[in-house]
Scaffold this active site. Structure first.
Site, mmCIF file in Angstrom:
data_model
loop_
_atom_site.group_PDB
_atom_site.id
_atom_site.type_symbol
_atom_site.label_atom_id
_atom_site.label_comp_id
_atom_site.label_asym_id
_atom_site.label_seq_id
_atom_site.Cartn_x
_atom_site.Cartn_y
_atom_site.Cartn_z
ATOM 1 C CG HIS A 1 -3.424 -0.956 -2.432
ATOM 2 N ND1 HIS A 1 -3.726 0.370 -2.228
ATOM 3 C CD2 HIS A 1 -3.416 -1.526 -1.188
ATOM 4 C CE1 HIS A 1 -3.893 0.594 -0.948
ATOM 5 N NE2 HIS A 1 -3.715 -0.549 -0.295
ATOM 6 C CB SER B 1 -0.916 0.023 1.234
ATOM 7 O OG SER B 1 -0.148 0.034 2.426
#
Length: 604
Positions: A459, A438
């Site tokens: 992600h 992230s």
């Protein structure tokens, strides 16, 4: 004020005035809308007619949309009249001024209203940053001139604040309060330190979103979709700017910058150029998005947004499919993605670091599926089918026959590089390798695999089995085929994909965490508390959570780690970790998961 016989005027039918006019009309008031531009009058007339029964009740007839003054308002509730002549307000009991955020312009309009309206008429100025007392005095009737504060254009149930001055007459304030209550608006405090704090936070966030689009990192659709689905916002930042009005936003940002000297508030050059070009948002039919004559957003690709490419996801290539997926990791993210994949009918293997971790991960997925059955989200047969497609092990070689392997280990560059070095030798040629990072560079994590064309970022957002968004991250080496495979896989899982380039934070975290850090730094000002700021952001801008509640939900330790990483990559982006956040984490107060953070969880 008797609702059925009252007449309400609105001057300035832009992004603030038109929604007020239509809301009051739907509440049953006879309304007079005035705008100096005849094309604006005509466009508002068309939109009100389109509302039909229960809306503006176009059968009452505008009559004055040609600027001729038109017939008198019908003696019944819900009639409306639109004109470019302020003399039409001679019978109004209350007039709301919603013209541009300029002291001279507003003062001129209020003086004109004072000359045409009866002495008892209440004048109300909608201003975001101008001194109300100055406007009240300039109007010529300071006792009957009030302010109306809102942080974004009104909707039914929206929070607004009636603002008096020390000169205000009590009956004038009562008239405005009754009007707001009857129209279904929610009274609340949006001014003072909490309101100013909320405005500072949100406008800096909006300004950063514009800068991201202007830099070409991501398109308008990608940014808005990412922030809606990743943060639960009611609308994306660029659409919110279109609703507010680019000229209004520019004025607010300019005022904040002139008062504070803070670079966060210097209007992004793209906002300035759009305003100069007349692209003011929904009210002008063109902003970051194009709009039809009724104010509805046109389909993507219609019109010219002046904002570059959208950067949205392209269609998946036919025949591209993932038959078997591997997850490396046993934590919350790995388990959530594994559950999604198995429910979507994809053969899935989860590889943990030990037999015990593998067993616990499998048990956790089964428990999650059981809860979904109990809550009616899936059928018992779906659970059984998913479990039949899912296996867990501690043997890395089990990833050798996968079409896609997703690394979901700790957010640590050393750990991830070690794993990808192993995956490069274990996985067969052509296997797509993805990281769920992230805040780290995808390329830095994956390049040791020796599979640059096959490597990318996926992600997912936590919890992966619930959150719809996936940021699909492309490195300079990622092939088109790999992007198509990943896109098709996410589509199969029912996820919404936004594509972006490889840089720390991607879209969501790059915009979200400076906003959260700004919120924590506001506590140094000692003029607004945590709960007050959270409430002002929720009430004023419609965000589902205030920044402090959101921080506690993410986890203060996780937030701190992301801020540190972003600050290393982008030292000028406002991500320097605030001292208060550092101190709370050092004290073990990590948010909701520990029961203590910036806010306390509700009691039993």
């Amino acid at each position: 004020m008797a609702r059925k016989t009252s007449v309400v005027g609105v001057v300035g039918l832009g992004s603030v005035g038109e929604p007020l006019l239509r809301l009051l009309n739907r509440a049953g008031y006879d309304v007079v809308g005035v705008d100096r531009e005849l094309d604006v009058v005509a466009a508002v007339d068309q939109r009100m007619k389109a509302d039909g029964p229960g809306g503006s009740d176009g059968s009452g007839g505008p009559g004055g949309s040609d600027g001729s003054g038109g017939p008198e308002i019908a003696d019944r509730p819900g009639a409306y009249r639109l004109t470019n002549d302020t003399a039409a307000l001679g019978s109004a009991d209350l007039v709301i001024e919603a013209v541009s955020e300029d002291l001279a312009v507003k003062s001129h309009v209020l003086r004109r209203l004072n000359s045409v309206c009866p002495d008892a008429t209440v004048l109300v100025s909608v201003t975001a940053s101008l001194p109300l007392a100055r406007l009240a005095i300039a109007s010529g009737r300071p006792g009957r001139t009030l302010g109306l504060r809102m942080l974004r254009p009104v909707r039914a149930g929206a929070a607004v604040e009636a603002v008096p001055t020390s000169m205000s007459e009590s009956d004038a304030l009562a008239v405005l309060a009754e009007l707001l209550a009857t129209a279904g608006l929610t009274p609340g405090s949006l001014g003072g330190p909490p309101g100013r704090a909320a405005t500072d936070l949100v406008y800096a966030f909006l300004n950063r979103a514009v800068a991201m689009v202007a830099q070409g990192y991501a398109g308008r659709e990608a940014v808005d979709t990412a922030m809606r689905l990743g943060c639960g916002l009611p609308v994306g930042p660029l659409e919110l700017l279109d609703d507010i009005g680019l000229d209004t936003a520019h004025a607010v940002l300019s005022d904040l910058h002139s008062r504070t000297g803070d670079a966060r508030f210097l209007p992004a050059p793209l906002i300035t150029s759009m305003v100069r070009g007349g692209a003011l948002g929904r009210k002008s039919g063109q902003g970051f998005y194009p709009y039809d004559k009724e104010g509805g957003r046109l389909a993507a690709g219609t019109g010219s947004g002046g904002t570059g490419q959208d950067g949205g996801a392209a269609a998946a290539e036919p025949g591209v499919a993932v038959g078997r997926v591997g997850l490396f990791g046993s934590g919350t993210m790995a388990r959530g993605i594994a559950e999604c994949a198995a429910l979507a009918g994809v053969s899935t293997v989860l590889v943990a670091r030990s037999p015990e971790k593998a067993r616990l991960a499998m048990a956790a997925v089964e428990a999650s599926l059981t809860r979904s059955v109990r809550r009616g989200r899936i059928h018992a047969d779906d659970k059984a089918r998913a479990l039949s497609l899912l296996e867990s092990t501690h043997v890395t070689a089990a990833l050798g026959d996968c079409d896609l392997v997703i690394e979901a280990a700790a957010e640590d560059l050393v750990v991830k590089r070690s794993l990808f070095a192993s995956l490069g030798s274990v996985c067969r040629p052509g296997t797509l390798l993805a990281t769920t990072t992230s805040s780290l560079s995808v390329e830095h994590c994956t390049q040791v695999s020796g599979r640059g064309g096959d490597a990318l970022g996926l992600h997912f957002f936590n919890p992966a089995q619930v959150m719809r968004l996936v940021e699909l991250v492309r490195t300079p080496a990622t092939s088109d085929h790999s992007m198509a495979v990943a896109r098709a896989f996410c589509d199969r899982l029912g996820k919404t994909v936004v594509e972006c380039g490889d840089r720390a934070g991607f879209i969501v975290n790059h915009l979200l965490f400076p906003y959260l850090a700004d919120a924590v730094r506001l506590l140094d000002r000692a003029d607004a508390g945590i709960e007050e700021i959270d409430a002002a952001v929720r009430r004023g801008f419609g965000f589902p959570l205030g920044p402090f509640t959101l921080l506690d939900g993410i986890g203060l330790d996780v937030s701190l780690a992301i801020l540190r990483r972003l600050h290393l990559e982008f030292p000028e982006n406002g991500c320097e970790p605030p001292v208060a956040l550092e101190q709370l984490v050092a004290q073990g107060c990590l948010g909701r998961k520990t029961g203590a953070g910036f806010t306390r969880p509700p009691g039993p």
